[in-house]
Scaffold this motif. Structure first.
Motif, PDB file in Angstrom:
ATOM      1  N   LEU A 193     113.565  64.203  31.603  1.00 24.96           N
ATOM      2  CA  LEU A 193     113.364  62.952  30.853  1.00 24.96           C
ATOM      3  C   LEU A 193     113.482  61.740  31.856  1.00 24.96           C
ATOM      4  O   LEU A 193     112.677  60.807  31.541  1.00 24.96           O
ATOM      5  N   ASN A 194     114.048  61.613  32.930  1.00 24.36           N
ATOM      6  CA  ASN A 194     114.016  60.456  33.757  1.00 24.36           C
ATOM      7  C   ASN A 194     112.664  60.481  34.574  1.00 24.36           C
ATOM      8  O   ASN A 194     111.972  59.321  34.534  1.00 24.36           O
ATOM      9  N   GLU A 195     112.116  61.653  34.943  1.00 22.84           N
ATOM     10  CA  GLU A 195     110.920  61.606  35.709  1.00 22.84           C
ATOM     11  C   GLU A 195     109.918  61.216  34.681  1.00 22.84           C
ATOM     12  O   GLU A 195     108.875  60.703  35.115  1.00 22.84           O
ATOM     13  N   ALA A 196     109.929  61.987  33.488  1.00 22.75           N
ATOM     14  CA  ALA A 196     108.755  62.010  32.379  1.00 22.75           C
ATOM     15  C   ALA A 196     108.690  60.180  32.236  1.00 22.75           C
ATOM     16  O   ALA A 196     107.522  59.606  31.993  1.00 22.75           O
ATOM     17  N   ARG A 197     109.922  59.541  32.098  1.00 23.35           N
ATOM     18  CA  ARG A 197     109.814  58.232  31.472  1.00 23.35           C
ATOM     19  C   ARG A 197     108.971  57.366  32.861  1.00 23.35           C
ATOM     20  O   ARG A 197     108.036  56.607  32.351  1.00 23.35           O
ATOM     21  N   GLN A 198     109.423  57.539  34.123  1.00 22.41           N
ATOM     22  CA  GLN A 198     108.794  56.908  35.149  1.00 22.41           C
ATOM     23  C   GLN A 198     107.230  57.440  35.373  1.00 22.41           C
ATOM     24  O   GLN A 198     106.583  56.485  35.639  1.00 22.41           O
ATOM     25  N   ILE A 199     106.885  58.445  35.294  1.00 20.69           N
ATOM     26  CA  ILE A 199     105.570  58.946  35.174  1.00 20.69           C
ATOM     27  C   ILE A 199     104.641  58.159  34.147  1.00 20.69           C
ATOM     28  O   ILE A 199     103.741  58.059  34.576  1.00 20.69           O
ATOM     29  N   VAL A 209     107.644  54.834  25.968  1.00 26.77           N
ATOM     30  CA  VAL A 209     108.172  55.410  24.706  1.00 26.77           C
ATOM     31  C   VAL A 209     107.855  54.787  23.613  1.00 26.77           C
ATOM     32  O   VAL A 209     107.337  55.080  22.430  1.00 26.77           O
ATOM     33  N   ILE A 210     107.720  53.371  23.661  1.00 26.71           N
ATOM     34  CA  ILE A 210     107.276  52.304  22.515  1.00 26.71           C
ATOM     35  C   ILE A 210     106.047  52.554  22.325  1.00 26.71           C
ATOM     36  O   ILE A 210     105.411  52.440  21.245  1.00 26.71           O
ATOM     37  N   LEU A 211     105.019  52.400  23.327  1.00 27.42           N
ATOM     38  CA  LEU A 211     103.625  52.668  23.382  1.00 27.42           C
ATOM     39  C   LEU A 211     103.304  53.866  22.737  1.00 27.42           C
ATOM     40  O   LEU A 211     102.317  53.700  21.852  1.00 27.42           O
ATOM     41  N   PHE A 212     103.795  54.916  22.919  1.00 32.88           N
ATOM     42  CA  PHE A 212     103.546  56.275  22.254  1.00 32.88           C
ATOM     43  C   PHE A 212     104.106  56.177  20.997  1.00 32.88           C
ATOM     44  O   PHE A 212     103.075  56.961  19.939  1.00 32.88           O
ATOM     45  N   PHE A 213     105.248  55.686  20.442  1.00 34.03           N
ATOM     46  CA  PHE A 213     105.478  55.829  19.006  1.00 34.03           C
ATOM     47  C   PHE A 213     104.592  54.707  18.117  1.00 34.03           C
ATOM     48  O   PHE A 213     104.282  55.017  17.000  1.00 34.03           O
ATOM     49  N   SER A 214     103.975  53.674  18.881  1.00 29.16           N
ATOM     50  CA  SER A 214     103.373  52.823  18.357  1.00 29.16           C
ATOM     51  C   SER A 214     101.879  53.520  17.957  1.00 29.16           C
ATOM     52  O   SER A 214     101.174  52.821  16.866  1.00 29.16           O
ATOM     53  N   ALA A 215     101.413  54.410  18.663  1.00 30.25           N
ATOM     54  CA  ALA A 215     100.114  54.976  18.472  1.00 30.25           C
ATOM     55  C   ALA A 215     100.402  56.241  17.566  1.00 30.25           C
ATOM     56  O   ALA A 215      99.375  57.243  17.205  1.00 30.25           O
ATOM     57  N   ALA A 216     101.787  56.553  17.059  1.00 30.60           N
ATOM     58  CA  ALA A 216     101.941  57.910  16.207  1.00 30.60           C
ATOM     59  C   ALA A 216     100.935  57.791  15.034  1.00 30.60           C
ATOM     60  O   ALA A 216     100.887  56.727  14.047  1.00 30.60           O
ATOM     61  N   HIS A 217     100.543  58.978  14.419  1.00 24.67           N
ATOM     62  CA  HIS A 217     100.040  59.312  13.498  1.00 24.67           C
ATOM     63  C   HIS A 217     100.785  59.679  12.349  1.00 24.67           C
ATOM     64  O   HIS A 217     101.951  60.341  12.526  1.00 24.67           O
ATOM     65  N   GLN A 218     100.541  59.647  10.974  1.00 30.83           N
ATOM     66  CA  GLN A 218     101.339  60.177  10.078  1.00 30.83           C
ATOM     67  C   GLN A 218     101.628  61.964  10.015  1.00 30.83           C
ATOM     68  O   GLN A 218     102.529  62.174   9.406  1.00 30.83           O
ATOM     69  N   ASN A 270     111.107  74.730  27.391  1.00 29.04           N
ATOM     70  CA  ASN A 270     112.089  75.282  27.119  1.00 29.04           C
ATOM     71  C   ASN A 270     113.021  74.187  26.702  1.00 29.04           C
ATOM     72  O   ASN A 270     114.057  74.491  25.666  1.00 29.04           O
ATOM     73  N   HIS A 271     113.081  73.117  26.986  1.00 21.20           N
ATOM     74  CA  HIS A 271     113.832  71.755  26.458  1.00 21.20           C
ATOM     75  C   HIS A 271     113.141  71.136  25.506  1.00 21.20           C
ATOM     76  O   HIS A 271     113.646  70.593  24.378  1.00 21.20           O
ATOM     77  N   PHE A 272     111.828  70.972  25.658  1.00 22.21           N
ATOM     78  CA  PHE A 272     111.129  70.099  24.591  1.00 22.21           C
ATOM     79  C   PHE A 272     109.747  70.987  24.259  1.00 22.21           C
ATOM     80  O   PHE A 272     108.639  70.842  25.272  1.00 22.21           O
ATOM     81  N   PRO A 273     109.711  71.423  23.047  1.00 25.40           N
ATOM     82  CA  PRO A 273     108.691  72.341  22.976  1.00 25.40           C
ATOM     83  C   PRO A 273     107.212  71.791  22.886  1.00 25.40           C
ATOM     84  O   PRO A 273     106.062  72.484  23.267  1.00 25.40           O
ATOM     85  N   THR A 274     107.218  70.648  22.633  1.00 23.43           N
ATOM     86  CA  THR A 274     105.936  69.808  22.536  1.00 23.43           C
ATOM     87  C   THR A 274     105.994  68.402  23.330  1.00 23.43           C
ATOM     88  O   THR A 274     107.443  68.243  23.385  1.00 23.43           O
ATOM     89  N   LYS A 275     105.170  67.734  23.161  1.00 28.02           N
ATOM     90  CA  LYS A 275     105.045  66.481  23.974  1.00 28.02           C
ATOM     91  C   LYS A 275     105.655  65.505  23.202  1.00 28.02           C
ATOM     92  O   LYS A 275     106.410  64.465  23.375  1.00 28.02           O
ATOM     93  N   ASP A 276     105.383  65.734  21.585  1.00 27.81           N
ATOM     94  CA  ASP A 276     106.238  64.859  20.790  1.00 27.81           C
ATOM     95  C   ASP A 276     107.648  65.011  20.678  1.00 27.81           C
ATOM     96  O   ASP A 276     108.473  64.034  20.894  1.00 27.81           O
ATOM     97  N   LEU A 278      98.931  61.574  29.579  1.00 27.36           N
ATOM     98  CA  LEU A 278      99.167  62.862  30.412  1.00 27.36           C
ATOM     99  C   LEU A 278      99.522  64.013  29.576  1.00 27.36           C
ATOM    100  O   LEU A 278     100.466  63.727  28.702  1.00 27.36           O
ATOM    101  N   THR A 279      99.002  65.185  29.849  1.00 23.27           N
ATOM    102  CA  THR A 279      99.564  66.541  29.020  1.00 23.27           C
ATOM    103  C   THR A 279     100.830  66.995  29.726  1.00 23.27           C
ATOM    104  O   THR A 279     101.032  66.452  30.849  1.00 23.27           O
ATOM    105  N   LEU A 280     101.284  67.895  29.095  1.00 22.70           N
ATOM    106  CA  LEU A 280     102.700  68.503  29.375  1.00 22.70           C
ATOM    107  C   LEU A 280     102.156  68.987  30.885  1.00 22.70           C
ATOM    108  O   LEU A 280     103.134  69.237  31.831  1.00 22.70           O
ATOM    109  N   ASN A 281     101.240  69.788  30.838  1.00 25.97           N
ATOM    110  CA  ASN A 281     100.811  70.498  31.989  1.00 25.97           C
ATOM    111  C   ASN A 281     100.618  69.687  33.404  1.00 25.97           C
ATOM    112  O   ASN A 281     101.071  69.838  34.389  1.00 25.97           O
ATOM    113  N   GLU A 282     100.008  68.555  33.164  1.00 20.04           N
ATOM    114  CA  GLU A 282      99.835  67.434  33.946  1.00 20.04           C
ATOM    115  C   GLU A 282     101.136  67.028  34.491  1.00 20.04           C
ATOM    116  O   GLU A 282     101.649  66.943  35.820  1.00 20.04           O
ATOM    117  N   LEU A 283     102.039  66.716  33.748  1.00 19.72           N
ATOM    118  CA  LEU A 283     103.328  66.147  33.722  1.00 19.72           C
ATOM    119  C   LEU A 283     104.170  67.340  34.770  1.00 19.72           C
ATOM    120  O   LEU A 283     104.913  67.023  35.723  1.00 19.72           O
TER     121      LEU A 283
END
Length: 215
Positions: free
Chosen positions: A16-22, A103-112, A48-54, A30-35
């Motif tokens: 969580l901490n590393e992902a936020r900064q990256i 986080v805010i930018l990702f949620f702002s671009a969320a699709h239904q 194992n902790h987060f099945p998808t990027k969402d 970025l994809t989960l593979n790239e992350l």
């Protein structure tokens, strides 16, 4: 004594901490593979902790909400309320949003279709509305704003504007102002937020905002 974290919880916190900064520095696409390659944790270690990027961004959003709650629970802001204290309060919220901007930018671009994200938004929205209503009520109680702002029609409009400015400033910064330091733009965004209240200011409220050079 603080509870000792298990290895699994430590890994989850690290992700969580590393992902936020990256994501903050490299963008939200970025994809989960790239992350996983940047963090140095296998893709399986992440999923194992987060099945998808969402799901990962929901976890990051929960950390963001926790940080916001720490600010909102500080009663010093709301005792003998003044616009000087509110300026500090809003400034700390903007700082927290900037630290969690991906986080805010990702949620702002969320699709239904992204139900995981929309469920997270729904779970926090009612609490956020209550917080705004309480804040506006305190403004009126302390004689900073006129009671008119609490009328249902007025509140629905100003509440909409308030929520949008408190989120879209990040979109504006990312698209148009990103070559300028955040520290330079922060006061511009704060002035924009405070000027929403100009129509409802009492003499006391106007005097305080003028003293802070926010009008």
């Amino acid at each position: 004594m603080p509870q000792k974290l298990t290895k699994g919880k430590k890994t989850k916190e690290t992700i969580l901490n590393e992902a936020r900064q990256i994501f903050n520095e490299n963008g939200i696409f970025l994809t989960l593979n790239e992350l996983s390659k940047i963090i140095g944790i296998t893709i399986g270690g992440i999923t194992n902790h987060f099945p998808t990027k969402d799901h990962l961004f929901v976890g990051m959003a929960e950390v963001y909400e926790s940080d916001l709650e720490s600010i909102n629970s500080n009663q010093d802001y709301f005792t003998d309320l003044s616009f000087r204290k509110v300026y500090q309060y809003f400034g700390n919220i903007l700082d927290t949003q900037y630290n969690h901007r991906s986080v805010i930018l990702f949620f702002s671009a969320a699709h239904q279709s992204q139900k995981v994200l929309l469920t997270q938004v729904a779970s926090t929205w009612s609490k956020r509305q209550e917080r705004i209503e309480k804040l506006f009520y305190l403004f009126v109680k302390e004689g900073l704003l006129r009671e008119e702002i609490l009328q249902p029609k007025e509140f629905s409009v100003i509440g909409f504007q308030f929520v949008n400015l408190f989120t879209t400033w990040l979109v504006s910064y990312t698209l148009y102002d990103n070559e300028k330091p955040y520290s330079e733009m922060k006061n511009v965004y704060l002035i924009g937020i405070f000027r929403l209240f100009e129509h409802y200011l009492t003499e006391k409220g106007r005097s305080q905002l003028e003293a802070l050079k926010l009008l």
